[in-house]
Design a protein around this motif. Structure first.
Motif, PDB file in Angstrom:
ATOM      1  N   ARG A  98      -4.107   0.171  -2.411  1.00 15.50           N
ATOM      2  CA  ARG A  98      -4.699   1.039  -1.388  1.00 15.50           C
ATOM      3  C   ARG A  98      -3.798   2.249  -1.175  1.00 15.50           C
ATOM      4  O   ARG A  98      -2.573   2.126  -1.128  1.00 15.50           O
ATOM      5  N   VAL A  99      -4.418   3.413  -1.021  1.00 16.71           N
ATOM      6  CA  VAL A  99      -3.692   4.662  -0.779  1.00 16.71           C
ATOM      7  C   VAL A  99      -4.176   5.259   0.538  1.00 16.71           C
ATOM      8  O   VAL A  99      -5.374   5.280   0.829  1.00 16.71           O
ATOM      9  N   GLY A 100      -3.225   5.736   1.335  1.00 15.43           N
ATOM     10  CA  GLY A 100      -3.545   6.452   2.560  1.00 15.43           C
ATOM     11  C   GLY A 100      -3.020   7.879   2.475  1.00 15.43           C
ATOM     12  O   GLY A 100      -2.136   8.184   1.666  1.00 15.43           O
ATOM     13  N   ALA A 101      -3.557   8.754   3.294  1.00 13.72           N
ATOM     14  CA  ALA A 101      -3.122  10.146   3.319  1.00 13.72           C
ATOM     15  C   ALA A 101      -3.116  10.643   4.761  1.00 13.72           C
ATOM     16  O   ALA A 101      -3.850  10.145   5.609  1.00 13.72           O
ATOM     17  N   CYS A 102      -2.262  11.628   5.026  1.00 16.37           N
ATOM     18  CA  CYS A 102      -2.092  12.167   6.382  1.00 16.37           C
ATOM     19  C   CYS A 102      -2.454  13.653   6.401  1.00 16.37           C
ATOM     20  O   CYS A 102      -2.032  14.399   5.505  1.00 16.37           O
ATOM     21  N   TRP A 103      -3.191  14.061   7.424  1.00 21.79           N
ATOM     22  CA  TRP A 103      -3.659  15.436   7.514  1.00 21.79           C
ATOM     23  C   TRP A 103      -3.421  15.989   8.914  1.00 21.79           C
ATOM     24  O   TRP A 103      -3.329  15.246   9.884  1.00 21.79           O
ATOM     25  N   GLY A 126      -7.762  10.322  -3.639  1.00 20.31           N
ATOM     26  CA  GLY A 126      -8.287   8.972  -3.723  1.00 20.31           C
ATOM     27  C   GLY A 126      -7.867   8.103  -2.559  1.00 20.31           C
ATOM     28  O   GLY A 126      -7.469   6.951  -2.733  1.00 20.31           O
ATOM     29  N   ALA A 127      -7.955   8.638  -1.336  1.00 18.08           N
ATOM     30  CA  ALA A 127      -7.455   7.926  -0.158  1.00 18.08           C
ATOM     31  C   ALA A 127      -8.479   6.921   0.365  1.00 18.08           C
ATOM     32  O   ALA A 127      -9.660   7.247   0.514  1.00 18.08           O
ATOM     33  N   ASP A 128      -8.009   5.730   0.665  1.00 15.80           N
ATOM     34  CA  ASP A 128      -8.828   4.712   1.324  1.00 15.80           C
ATOM     35  C   ASP A 128      -8.754   4.857   2.839  1.00 15.80           C
ATOM     36  O   ASP A 128      -9.689   4.490   3.551  1.00 15.80           O
ATOM     37  N   VAL A 129      -7.614   5.343   3.330  1.00 16.31           N
ATOM     38  CA  VAL A 129      -7.372   5.519   4.754  1.00 16.31           C
ATOM     39  C   VAL A 129      -6.856   6.936   4.976  1.00 16.31           C
ATOM     40  O   VAL A 129      -5.988   7.407   4.228  1.00 16.31           O
ATOM     41  N   ASN A 130      -7.378   7.614   5.997  1.00 15.75           N
ATOM     42  CA  ASN A 130      -6.944   8.974   6.319  1.00 15.75           C
ATOM     43  C   ASN A 130      -6.437   9.024   7.755  1.00 15.75           C
ATOM     44  O   ASN A 130      -7.170   8.684   8.686  1.00 15.75           O
ATOM     45  N   LEU A 131      -5.182   9.439   7.934  1.00 16.73           N
ATOM     46  CA  LEU A 131      -4.591   9.585   9.251  1.00 16.73           C
ATOM     47  C   LEU A 131      -4.666  11.045   9.668  1.00 16.73           C
ATOM     48  O   LEU A 131      -4.271  11.932   8.903  1.00 16.73           O
ATOM     49  N   ILE A 132      -5.150  11.299  10.872  1.00 17.22           N
ATOM     50  CA  ILE A 132      -5.335  12.660  11.364  1.00 17.22           C
ATOM     51  C   ILE A 132      -4.390  12.897  12.533  1.00 17.22           C
ATOM     52  O   ILE A 132      -4.462  12.215  13.555  1.00 17.22           O
ATOM     53  N   LYS A 133      -3.522  13.894  12.383  1.00 17.35           N
ATOM     54  CA  LYS A 133      -2.615  14.286  13.466  1.00 17.35           C
ATOM     55  C   LYS A 133      -3.256  15.436  14.223  1.00 17.35           C
ATOM     56  O   LYS A 133      -3.344  16.555  13.722  1.00 17.35           O
ATOM     57  N   ASN A 188       0.844  -1.197   0.000  1.00 14.46           N
ATOM     58  CA  ASN A 188       0.000   0.000   0.000  1.00 14.46           C
ATOM     59  C   ASN A 188       0.880   1.248   0.000  1.00 14.46           C
ATOM     60  O   ASN A 188       2.048   1.188   0.387  1.00 14.46           O
ATOM     61  N   LEU A 189       0.329   2.374  -0.409  1.00 12.37           N
ATOM     62  CA  LEU A 189       1.071   3.636  -0.439  1.00 12.37           C
ATOM     63  C   LEU A 189       0.458   4.621   0.544  1.00 12.37           C
ATOM     64  O   LEU A 189      -0.747   4.874   0.513  1.00 12.37           O
ATOM     65  N   MET A 190       1.303   5.181   1.429  1.00 15.57           N
ATOM     66  CA  MET A 190       0.863   6.216   2.372  1.00 15.57           C
ATOM     67  C   MET A 190       1.486   7.549   1.987  1.00 15.57           C
ATOM     68  O   MET A 190       2.712   7.702   2.003  1.00 15.57           O
ATOM     69  N   LEU A 191       0.656   8.520   1.648  1.00 19.01           N
ATOM     70  CA  LEU A 191       1.117   9.862   1.313  1.00 19.01           C
ATOM     71  C   LEU A 191       1.361  10.651   2.600  1.00 19.01           C
ATOM     72  O   LEU A 191       0.672  10.451   3.594  1.00 19.01           O
ATOM     73  N   PRO A 192       2.326  11.574   2.594  1.00 15.56           N
ATOM     74  CA  PRO A 192       2.660  12.299   3.824  1.00 15.56           C
ATOM     75  C   PRO A 192       1.795  13.532   4.034  1.00 15.56           C
ATOM     76  O   PRO A 192       1.037  13.939   3.156  1.00 15.56           O
ATOM     77  N   SER A 193       1.925  14.122   5.212  1.00  9.85           N
ATOM     78  CA  SER A 193       1.380  15.457   5.441  1.00  9.85           C
ATOM     79  C   SER A 193       2.525  16.446   5.259  1.00  9.85           C
ATOM     80  O   SER A 193       3.675  16.136   5.552  1.00  9.85           O
ATOM     81  N   ALA A 194       2.224  17.624   4.770  1.00  7.82           N
ATOM     82  CA  ALA A 194       3.252  18.643   4.576  1.00  7.82           C
ATOM     83  C   ALA A 194       2.575  19.995   4.515  1.00  7.82           C
ATOM     84  O   ALA A 194       1.396  20.098   4.166  1.00  7.82           O
ATOM     85  N   PHE A 195       3.329  21.048   4.841  1.00  4.53           N
ATOM     86  CA  PHE A 195       2.780  22.398   4.830  1.00  4.53           C
ATOM     87  C   PHE A 195       2.742  22.934   3.403  1.00  4.53           C
ATOM     88  O   PHE A 195       3.455  23.855   3.027  1.00  4.53           O
ATOM     89  N   ILE A 239       1.005   7.277 -10.152  1.00  7.01           N
ATOM     90  CA  ILE A 239       2.174   6.468 -10.518  1.00  7.01           C
ATOM     91  C   ILE A 239       2.145   5.134  -9.769  1.00  7.01           C
ATOM     92  O   ILE A 239       2.421   4.071 -10.336  1.00  7.01           O
ATOM     93  N   TYR A 240       1.811   5.192  -8.495  1.00  5.91           N
ATOM     94  CA  TYR A 240       1.714   3.970  -7.686  1.00  5.91           C
ATOM     95  C   TYR A 240       0.669   3.022  -8.250  1.00  5.91           C
ATOM     96  O   TYR A 240       0.924   1.821  -8.426  1.00  5.91           O
ATOM     97  N   ARG A 241      -0.525   3.532  -8.529  1.00  8.07           N
ATOM     98  CA  ARG A 241      -1.591   2.671  -9.030  1.00  8.07           C
ATOM     99  C   ARG A 241      -1.228   2.043 -10.369  1.00  8.07           C
ATOM    100  O   ARG A 241      -1.556   0.883 -10.640  1.00  8.07           O
ATOM    101  N   GLU A 242      -0.558   2.811 -11.220  1.00 12.73           N
ATOM    102  CA  GLU A 242      -0.137   2.276 -12.517  1.00 12.73           C
ATOM    103  C   GLU A 242       0.879   1.147 -12.333  1.00 12.73           C
ATOM    104  O   GLU A 242       0.784   0.096 -12.995  1.00 12.73           O
ATOM    105  N   ALA A 243       1.853   1.349 -11.451  1.00  8.60           N
ATOM    106  CA  ALA A 243       2.859   0.315 -11.204  1.00  8.60           C
ATOM    107  C   ALA A 243       2.227  -0.922 -10.576  1.00  8.60           C
ATOM    108  O   ALA A 243       2.603  -2.066 -10.891  1.00  8.60           O
TER     109      ALA A 243
END
Length: 357
Positions: free
Chosen positions: A231-236, A312-319, A197-204, A216-220
């Motif tokens: 599956r893709v995750g994202a952080c907020w 397109g996040a399946d999982v969302n991480l909240i800080k 799975n791919l987890m995208l970071p949080s950033a300012f 790119i991840y989904r294509e690969a």
């Protein structure tokens, strides 16, 4: 949509009261919040790993094992485990132990941590080797996770000659592994190639910069022909209150404080950081176009849905525990998130992948 908490363990003064938490208090509030998350509708808790800077979480496996013993349902994840710096055999031993203690609730998110160049110095490693170290570590971790004997030889650690992983994980059929990354197409391709799975970071900055990496991840992943779903995750960054006004009043000074803390940390670990990581604090931009989600339950849910659909996040991480937030406010936010926001998210139909639209 799955929603989870993320904590990196930043240690700083509360800019509202001037009070600083001890490490012991910081860990205790994390365990307390995890218990609340477990009995409400929140799906997981993810713990970070840093070394040599003002983040107190350096051993997430230990923290997750403690959370496992106080919960029954939460998925237990990292954000992230530094796979390029750690010995991969020792890493999977630690997290297989968490998987066993928790009866199969582990989510191992790993990262290169190549932005933190001074960490490589601390471990006697070269930051220029980060991509090769990470690829080797993840390929070996996937081999070891089945618990079967492994015969392997690589560049950065001693060969493995028939040894196997102990303890044997509960989730041995397919590794519950995520690759953390949002700036490197090579890292996204590696995750897709390995079927992780791919987890995208949080950033300012603006989250839309991560859309191309997710594609790119989904294509690969598709090209590799895996039978399971990508599956893709994202952080907020997040702050939820009883009302929009309360959320902003409490959040803005602490978010400004965390931004200043983050700027000082960036300068201490990297001499040439990307420009978007060193921009001045702009609350309106960050809370309307950036990674921040702030408001009462309804506004928070709407903004989270908007950002989740963007990548397109399946999982969302909240800080939500950044910036010197006291335990009482943090636990209250977790209660609101689980009891009032999650039901609104569950009522929403899952759209087609907006990132590919």
């Amino acid at each position: 949509m799955e929603i989870a908490l993320m904590s990196l363990g930043d240690i700083m003064d509360d800019p509202v009261t001037g009070r600083r938490f001890s490490a012991s208090e910081r860990y205790r509030m994390t365990l307390d919040a995890a218990e609340v998350a477990d009995r409400t509708g929140i799906q997981g808790y993810y713990v970070g790993e840093h070394h040599g800077i003002n983040y107190t979480f350096s051993s997430p496996a230990v923290v997750l094992a403690a959370i496992a013993e106080r919960t029954t349902r939460l998925r237990l994840g990292t954000s992230v485990a530094l796979a390029a710096n750690l010995d991969p055999l020792r890493m999977v031993e630690d997290y297989a132990t968490v998987d066993v203690i928790s009866n199969g609730r582990l989510e191992l998110v790993t990262g290169r941590g190549n932005f933190f160049e001074k960490t490589y110095d601390l471990f006697g490693q070269l930051a220029s080797d980060s991509a090769a170290r990470f690829a080797e570590a993840m390929e070996l971790a996937c081999l070891l996770w089945s618990g079967e004997p492994v015969h392997w030889q690589g560049q950065f650690r001693a060969p493995i000659n028939g040894q196997h992983l102990e303890p044997t994980p509960i989730q041995r059929e397919r590794p519950p592994f995520w690759v953390g990354g949002g700036s490197s197409p090579a890292t996204a391709k590696l995750a897709g190639k390995l079927g992780l799975n791919l987890m995208l970071p949080s950033a300012f900055g603006k989250p839309d910069k991560f859309v191309a990496v997710a594609d790119i991840y989904r294509e690969a992943f598709a090209e590799a022909g895996h039978k399971h779903a990508a599956r893709v995750g994202a952080c907020w960054h997040g702050w939820v209150g009883k009302t929009d006004a309360i959320a902003r009043e409490r959040y803005e000074p602490r978010y400004a404080g965390y931004h200043a803390f983050n700027q000082a940390m960036i300068k201490s670990v990297n001499d040439n950081p990307p420009a978007y990581l060193t921009s001045t604090f702009d609350y309106e931009f960050l809370s309307t176009q950036g990674p921040a989600i702030v408001g009462g339950p309804a506004k928070f849910a709407d903004r989270l849905i908007e950002l989740s659909n963007l990548v397109g996040a399946d999982v969302n991480l909240i800080k939500m525990d950044m910036g010197g937030v006291p335990r009482e406010e943090y636990v209250e936010m977790v209660e609101i998130l689980g009891n009032e926001v999650v039901p609104q998210l569950n009522a929403q139909p899952r759209p087609a992948l907006a990132a590919n639209a």
